[in-house]
Design a protein around this motif. Structure first.
Motif, PDB file in Angstrom:
ATOM      1  N   THR A 140       2.444  -6.989   1.633  1.00  0.00           N
ATOM      2  CA  THR A 140       3.754  -6.973   0.973  1.00  0.00           C
ATOM      3  C   THR A 140       4.672  -6.013   1.714  1.00  0.00           C
ATOM      4  O   THR A 140       4.327  -4.847   1.921  1.00  0.00           O
ATOM      5  CB  THR A 140       3.620  -6.517  -0.493  1.00  0.00           C
ATOM      6  OG1 THR A 140       2.685  -7.377  -1.153  1.00  0.00           O
ATOM      7  CG2 THR A 140       4.961  -6.586  -1.205  1.00  0.00           C
ATOM      8  N   TYR A 141       5.861  -6.522   2.097  1.00  0.00           N
ATOM      9  CA  TYR A 141       6.837  -5.683   2.798  1.00  0.00           C
ATOM     10  C   TYR A 141       8.229  -6.201   2.452  1.00  0.00           C
ATOM     11  O   TYR A 141       8.661  -7.248   2.937  1.00  0.00           O
ATOM     12  CB  TYR A 141       6.598  -5.733   4.307  1.00  0.00           C
ATOM     13  CG  TYR A 141       7.253  -4.593   5.067  1.00  0.00           C
ATOM     14  CD1 TYR A 141       6.653  -3.345   5.134  1.00  0.00           C
ATOM     15  CD2 TYR A 141       8.465  -4.778   5.714  1.00  0.00           C
ATOM     16  CE1 TYR A 141       7.233  -2.293   5.827  1.00  0.00           C
ATOM     17  CE2 TYR A 141       9.058  -3.746   6.417  1.00  0.00           C
ATOM     18  CZ  TYR A 141       8.439  -2.501   6.471  1.00  0.00           C
ATOM     19  OH  TYR A 141       9.021  -1.469   7.146  1.00  0.00           O
TER      20      TYR A 141
ATOM     21  N   ARG B 264      11.317  -4.440   2.635  1.00  0.00           N
ATOM     22  CA  ARG B 264      12.422  -3.585   3.039  1.00  0.00           C
ATOM     23  C   ARG B 264      13.677  -4.426   3.230  1.00  0.00           C
ATOM     24  O   ARG B 264      13.602  -5.564   3.706  1.00  0.00           O
ATOM     25  CB  ARG B 264      12.112  -2.845   4.345  1.00  0.00           C
ATOM     26  CG  ARG B 264      10.899  -1.957   4.313  1.00  0.00           C
ATOM     27  CD  ARG B 264      11.042  -0.808   3.313  1.00  0.00           C
ATOM     28  NE  ARG B 264      10.078   0.231   3.586  1.00  0.00           N
ATOM     29  CZ  ARG B 264       8.793   0.177   3.265  1.00  0.00           C
ATOM     30  NH1 ARG B 264       8.333  -0.871   2.628  1.00  0.00           N
ATOM     31  NH2 ARG B 264       7.972   1.167   3.548  1.00  0.00           N
TER      32      ARG B 264
ATOM     33  N   THR C 215       2.226   0.475   3.180  1.00  0.00           N
ATOM     34  CA  THR C 215       2.675   1.458   2.191  1.00  0.00           C
ATOM     35  C   THR C 215       2.991   0.844   0.826  1.00  0.00           C
ATOM     36  O   THR C 215       2.722   1.457  -0.207  1.00  0.00           O
ATOM     37  CB  THR C 215       3.907   2.196   2.718  1.00  0.00           C
ATOM     38  OG1 THR C 215       4.917   1.244   3.082  1.00  0.00           O
ATOM     39  CG2 THR C 215       3.559   3.020   3.949  1.00  0.00           C
ATOM     40  N   GLU C 216       3.558  -0.355   0.810  1.00  0.00           N
ATOM     41  CA  GLU C 216       3.951  -0.945  -0.476  1.00  0.00           C
ATOM     42  C   GLU C 216       2.750  -1.396  -1.292  1.00  0.00           C
ATOM     43  O   GLU C 216       2.739  -1.257  -2.521  1.00  0.00           O
ATOM     44  CB  GLU C 216       4.918  -2.109  -0.247  1.00  0.00           C
ATOM     45  CG  GLU C 216       6.298  -1.674   0.194  1.00  0.00           C
ATOM     46  CD  GLU C 216       7.294  -2.812   0.181  1.00  0.00           C
ATOM     47  OE1 GLU C 216       7.207  -3.676  -0.721  1.00  0.00           O
ATOM     48  OE2 GLU C 216       8.162  -2.848   1.065  1.00  0.00           O
ATOM     49  N   ASP C 217       1.755  -1.949  -0.642  1.00  0.00           N
ATOM     50  CA  ASP C 217       0.583  -2.445  -1.380  1.00  0.00           C
ATOM     51  C   ASP C 217      -0.194  -1.312  -2.038  1.00  0.00           C
ATOM     52  O   ASP C 217      -0.603  -1.427  -3.201  1.00  0.00           O
ATOM     53  CB  ASP C 217      -0.321  -3.250  -0.445  1.00  0.00           C
ATOM     54  CG  ASP C 217       0.241  -4.637  -0.155  1.00  0.00           C
ATOM     55  OD1 ASP C 217       0.797  -5.247  -1.082  1.00  0.00           O
ATOM     56  OD2 ASP C 217       0.146  -5.090   0.995  1.00  0.00           O
TER      57      ASP C 217
ATOM     58  N   SER D 254       0.959   1.424  -2.998  1.00  0.00           N
ATOM     59  CA  SER D 254       1.779   2.086  -4.021  1.00  0.00           C
ATOM     60  C   SER D 254       1.553   1.499  -5.406  1.00  0.00           C
ATOM     61  O   SER D 254       2.014   2.060  -6.399  1.00  0.00           O
ATOM     62  CB  SER D 254       3.266   1.989  -3.660  1.00  0.00           C
ATOM     63  OG  SER D 254       3.737   0.653  -3.766  1.00  0.00           O
TER      64      SER D 254
ATOM     65  N   VAL E  43       7.619   5.768  -0.602  1.00  0.00           N
ATOM     66  CA  VAL E  43       7.512   4.455  -1.252  1.00  0.00           C
ATOM     67  C   VAL E  43       6.859   4.595  -2.627  1.00  0.00           C
ATOM     68  O   VAL E  43       7.301   3.979  -3.602  1.00  0.00           O
ATOM     69  CB  VAL E  43       6.706   3.487  -0.359  1.00  0.00           C
ATOM     70  CG1 VAL E  43       6.395   2.193  -1.107  1.00  0.00           C
ATOM     71  CG2 VAL E  43       7.490   3.174   0.913  1.00  0.00           C
ATOM     72  N   TYR E  44       5.835   5.421  -2.717  1.00  0.00           N
ATOM     73  CA  TYR E  44       5.156   5.594  -4.007  1.00  0.00           C
ATOM     74  C   TYR E  44       6.079   6.258  -5.034  1.00  0.00           C
ATOM     75  O   TYR E  44       6.113   5.864  -6.202  1.00  0.00           O
ATOM     76  CB  TYR E  44       3.888   6.432  -3.828  1.00  0.00           C
ATOM     77  CG  TYR E  44       2.956   6.359  -5.013  1.00  0.00           C
ATOM     78  CD1 TYR E  44       1.959   5.398  -5.070  1.00  0.00           C
ATOM     79  CD2 TYR E  44       3.078   7.242  -6.088  1.00  0.00           C
ATOM     80  CE1 TYR E  44       1.100   5.315  -6.169  1.00  0.00           C
ATOM     81  CE2 TYR E  44       2.229   7.165  -7.179  1.00  0.00           C
ATOM     82  CZ  TYR E  44       1.248   6.199  -7.208  1.00  0.00           C
ATOM     83  OH  TYR E  44       0.421   6.109  -8.308  1.00  0.00           O
TER      84      TYR E  44
ATOM     85  N   ARG F  13       8.483   3.869  -6.365  1.00  0.00           N
ATOM     86  CA  ARG F  13       7.843   2.864  -7.229  1.00  0.00           C
ATOM     87  C   ARG F  13       7.592   3.399  -8.635  1.00  0.00           C
ATOM     88  O   ARG F  13       7.752   2.656  -9.618  1.00  0.00           O
ATOM     89  CB  ARG F  13       6.517   2.431  -6.589  1.00  0.00           C
ATOM     90  CG  ARG F  13       5.605   1.577  -7.463  1.00  0.00           C
ATOM     91  CD  ARG F  13       6.217   0.218  -7.720  1.00  0.00           C
ATOM     92  NE  ARG F  13       5.319  -0.611  -8.510  1.00  0.00           N
ATOM     93  CZ  ARG F  13       5.211  -0.572  -9.837  1.00  0.00           C
ATOM     94  NH1 ARG F  13       5.960   0.278 -10.527  1.00  0.00           N
ATOM     95  NH2 ARG F  13       4.369  -1.359 -10.477  1.00  0.00           N
TER      96      ARG F  13
END
Length: 597
Positions: free
Chosen positions: A184-185, A187, A204-206, A208, A239-240, A243
């Motif tokens: 997942t990205y 941006r 980073t997104e996954d 999070s 990112v976290y 979120r």
């Protein structure tokens, strides 16, 4: 996402009130109570007992035809996990995935559905699916790890958490040219194309989506390898935080919101969780400068103030880290909302106190390295460049917050005066801030206007800005008269002078230092009717220590009119005569190009 299908029979379980049973010609002789659900099952007609070692032990005599009731309230995963195990025993089709693997595996372990009880049992098939499908996939490992929250103790003891984390870390450290799995990205501006190399922060997104403790374990494991730069670790933390932490630009002051008792309890739980997240993120920030942006640090500090109850150690660390990188900030980074518990009708928009604390922390660090407070003493180019950048940031910030109608003048004055004089080579930006504040606050008292303009050094204004200031009706008259004298002195220095006057100036120079000591006293000014012409009669220029002082009255001059400045010429007796006058006209209607600056 990968799946595993077991069994071939259709689903014959049905519900009648709070009872689940199986369509069968044989009567039920086994009752399993799981929480509020009662299952009517069979001991031997279907291979339920032969596959479950725990049920075999609980049923002392499996051949007994009497019905047996067993309570399994403590089975991990509850009734859903038990039903998966029961359907497997009945041969009913079930679909296993990363979403239901953890409760099914824990329940199978609880019921002792091992190979030692019967060959080809449920645990063996689940372990095979775990190793060949879940651990081999990126998102499967993330989803499985996420589902361990509800069964954390069981998952930890069975090694599910450790093996999932090892798999995730291994994939994060994989060279980006070899990343072939889905991720997942989202941006802004990024579009994933076929055969495109993955971005460096693709992972980073996954991660999070995980709980903060699991996220911490993954980040700590990645950092311990020293294979990724600190900036990537910082991006994962950013990112976290985006979120899970509240967006402070869209939140109101918590103390002013009204809510019911249940809502208050829910908010308290949420606030406590957010505090834990924030403190954990701060503790994981790499020590390397630039690993996270100063804007991110300031937002974390503002969030800590909003949440309240965050440990002082965390807030102190954020202030220290932000002050180290303060020169990299923009005025936008400083525009953080105020979370003051005061009445919203009198609450100012921006948190100027936060900016003040960070600036003071920066100055403490700067003074430790700086050998002096003047350009001559401070010959370190890096330190001079740093303090000048910070001054420009603060002046730009002041120009924005000056538009806040509720912002007290003394808060802005205090912030402006916190910087040492060496920080500002020019006062043009400072003048722009003063002009904006006076324009947005026309009700400001005379005393407050004077106090505000006291921070302005007329000698540090450019000729263009000084020309604008002279015509600015919003400025106090004392400031305007000072500007006029500076303007006159600049003009007199630029104009050619007789040789006699030049030689006299060499003996008694009229320096900028002398000008800064001029005290304007306008008490004895006469007002001339008709033309509203005001002169300075019998104003004496006294000479002390070879410096000139102009003693003027203290009474303020009216707006508009003419100021006649008399140039003195030294006589042989050491006093000054006034053979000529220079008239500077100040009209009541000020028109100039370019508008307010």
């Amino acid at each position: 996402m990968k799946f595993m299908k077991l069994g071939t029979k259709p689903d014959t379980f049905y519900t009648e009130e709070a009872t689940r049973t199986v369509i069968s010609d044989a009567p039920s002789d086994l009752v399993i109570q799981v929480n509020n659900i009662r299952y009517l099952l069979h001991k031997l007609q279907f291979p339920l007992l032969p596959k479950c070692g725990l049920l075999q032990r609980l049923c002392s005599d499996p051949e007994d035809s009497d019905s047996v009731t067993i309570e399994l309230h403590d089975i991990p995963g509850g009734e859903d996990a038990f039903e998966l195990c029961a359907k497997f025993c009945y041969g009913i089709t079930i679909n296993l995935s990363a979403h239901n693997f953890v409760p099914a595996f824990c329940a199978a372990k609880f019921l002792r559905m091992a190979e030692s009880v019967e060959k080809g049992n449920f645990i063996l098939k689940l372990e095979s699916f775990f190793h060949s499908c879940i651990l081999e996939g990126w998102k499967d490992s993330i989803v499985t790890l996420k589902t361990t929250n509800k069964l954390s103790e069981w998952s930890e003891n069975l090694g599910i958490i450790r093996r999932c984390i090892d798999s995730i870390v291994e994939k994060i450290l994989t060279p980006i040219s070899k990343v072939s799995w889905s991720y997942t990205y989202t941006r802004p501006g990024y579009t994933q194309k076929r055969h495109q190399i993955a971005p460096k922060d693709w992972w980073t997104e996954d991660i999070s989506e995980l709980d903060i403790e699991l996220f911490r374990c993954i980040v700590t494991a990645v950092r311990s390898t020293y294979m990724l730069p600190p900036q990537l670790i910082g991006e994962a933390l950013h990112v976290y935080a985006c979120r899970w932490l509240p967006d402070i630009t869209k939140t109101k002051t918590r103390s002013t919101e009204s809510s019911s008792g249940s809502q208050t309890q829910t908010d308290a739980i949420s606030v406590g969780k957010n505090r834990r997240i924030l403190e954990t993120i701060v503790s994981m920030i790499p020590s390397d400068r630039g690993s996270v942006s100063v804007g991110f640090l300031l937002r974390l500090l503002s969030t800590a103030i909003y949440l309240g109850g965050v440990s002082p150690v965390t807030k102190t660390e954020l202030r220290r880290r932000a002050s180290i990188q303060f020169e990299e900030a923009t005025d936008g980074d400083l525009l953080l909302p105020s979370h003051s518990p005061s009445d919203n009708h009198h609450q100012y928009i921006y948190d100027i106190d936060l900016v003040m604390t960070v600036l003071e922390s920066y100055l403490v660090l700067w003074r430790r390295q700086s050998p002096g407070t003047t350009p001559a003493e401070c010959n370190n180019q890096f330190l001079m460049s740093s303090i000048r950048k910070v001054a420009k940031i603060i002046d730009s910030y002041l120009q924005v917050v000056a538009r806040d109608i509720n912002m007290p003048v003394m808060k802005l004055v205090s912030l402006a005066e916190t910087l040492p004089a060496i920080a500002r080579g020019k006062h043009d930006d400072l003048y722009k801030f003063i002009n904006i504040y006076l324009k947005e606050h026309p009700e400001l008292s005379k005393t407050e206007r004077k106090r505000l303009c006291r921070i302005l050094d007329c000698q540090k204004l450019s000729p263009e800005v000084r020309a604008h200031a002279v015509k600015n009706e919003r400025l106090p008259l004392r400031t305007v008269v000072q500007l006029l004298f500076f303007e006159q002195e600049s003009g007199s220095r630029a104009a050619p002078q007789p040789q006699e006057l030049v030689s006299r100036r060499k003996q008694t120079p009229f320096t900028e230092h002398d000008i800064s000591k001029l005290k304007l006293d306008l008490g004895s000014l006469e007002r001339v009717k008709g033309t509203r012409k005001t002169t300075i009669p019998e104003t004496s220029l006294k000479r002390s220590d070879k410096k000139l002082q102009l003693v003027e009255p203290e009474r303020n001059l009216e707006r508009g009119g003419t100021i006649t400045v008399t140039e003195g010429v030294e006589s042989k007796k050491g006093q000054f005569d006034f053979p000529k006058k220079k008239v500077i006209q100040r009209t009541s209607k000020l028109e100039h190009k370019g508008g307010d600056r």
